[in-house]
Design an enzyme around this catalytic site. Structure first.
Site, short mmCIF file in Angstrom:
data_model
loop_
_atom_site.label_atom_id
_atom_site.label_comp_id
_atom_site.label_asym_id
_atom_site.label_seq_id
_atom_site.Cartn_x
_atom_site.Cartn_y
_atom_site.Cartn_z
N SER A 16 39.81 -9.85 -16.31
CA SER A 16 40.81 -10.64 -15.30
C SER A 16 39.75 -11.40 -14.23
CB SER A 16 41.30 -9.34 -14.34
OG SER A 16 42.30 -9.93 -13.54
N ASN A 17 40.20 -11.65 -13.04
CA ASN A 17 39.67 -12.49 -12.25
C ASN A 17 40.06 -12.16 -10.76
OD1 ASN A 17 41.92 -14.27 -11.09
ND2 ASN A 17 42.14 -14.72 -13.35
N HIS A 18 39.26 -12.90 -9.80
CA HIS A 18 39.36 -12.34 -8.37
C HIS A 18 40.59 -13.07 -7.51
CE1 HIS A 18 35.65 -10.35 -8.13
NE2 HIS A 18 35.04 -11.53 -8.74
N SER A 19 41.54 -13.75 -8.28
CA SER A 19 42.79 -14.04 -7.38
C SER A 19 43.40 -12.93 -6.54
CB SER A 19 43.64 -14.59 -8.44
OG SER A 19 44.90 -15.22 -7.83
N ALA A 29 46.25 -17.44 -11.18
CA ALA A 29 44.99 -17.68 -11.90
C ALA A 29 45.09 -17.05 -13.22
CB ALA A 29 43.85 -17.12 -11.20
#
Ligand code: C5P
Length: 219
Positions: free
Chosen positions: A32-35, A99
């Site tokens: 995943s990502n930091h959004s 994102a």
């Protein structure tokens, strides 16, 4: 103050994507990502306050559903793609704020992967570009994208504008203090085929107002 606000988007319908996608590796792990989802949620709120009907297709966030918004929860990029493509024709516009992972594991393991003494790698395949898919069937709808570039910001944003058929792009300034993923403020530029307008540091809800103003100018 709220009640004084003009309901300039009464009868209009918008799709907003927000948050991070979750790409499963096995039953307990993911990419995943930091959004945080804050920017997309602020846009959904701003649209609703002007009287629009908003469907918020949301990946993972820790945020509560904004009042008056229909939220569709999704996990993977594939699920987000399906949810958006299914609904876009009924909309007057869409804001692509999520994102979305560019790559997802080529296979999802049925069982939790076991470690061994050697290193390992995970094969990834490309995900579908949701914004580009909507751009290809946009017609007279308004389509807004986001861009986060670390180099050649302006050129990359311009080519993205054309490639995905956006009316305008919100360019995030990653390199500046107070901008980007997690915080409550942002520094952005609004770029269309004619001009680039640099906005100063402001709250994400004020950024959302500027974005919605510009959406109205394209309706
Ligand atoms: O190509 P890039 O990821 O930089 O494009 C960013 C824009 O495209 C954002 O508006 C993002 O929400 C959207 N996007 C999308 N689906 C993808 C990748 C990006 O909708 N698979």
């Amino acid at each position: 103050l709220f009640s004084e606000k003009k309901k300039s988007l009464e009868g209009k319908r918008f799709l907003v994507t927000a948050g991070a996608t979750i790409e499963p590796i096995d039953p307990v792990r993911y990419i995943s990502n930091h959004s945080s989802g804050k920017m997309g949620y602020a846009i959904a709120e701003a649209l609703v306050q002007r009287g629009a009907e908003v469907t918020l297709v949301s990946g993972r966030t820790a945020l509560d559903k904004p009042e008056g918004v229909e939220r569709v929860d999704v996990l993977s990029a594939e699920e987000m793609y399906e949810a958006c493509v299914e609904r876009f024709q009924q909309m007057d516009g869409a804001v692509m704020c999520a994102a979305v992972a560019d790559y997802t594991p080529a296979v999802v393991a049925d069982e939790k992967l076991k470690k061994s003494d050697s290193d390992m790698s995970i094969a990834l395949k490309r995900t579908k570009d949701i914004a580009a898919a909507l751009g290809a069937q946009k017609g007279s709808r308004v389509l807004v994208g986001f861009a986060m570039e670390t180099q050649n910001e302006r050129e990359n944003a311009q080519s993205k504008l054309q490639r995905k058929n956006f009316d305008f792009i919100v360019l995030n300034s990653l390199r500046k203090e107070g901008a980007g993923f997690r915080g409550d403020t942002n520094i952005v530029s609004l770029i269309d085929s004619r001009e680039k307008v640099d906005l100063p540091l402001m709250s994400k809800s004020d950024v959302a107002e500027h974005i919605v103003d510009k959406i109205e100018s394209f309706l």
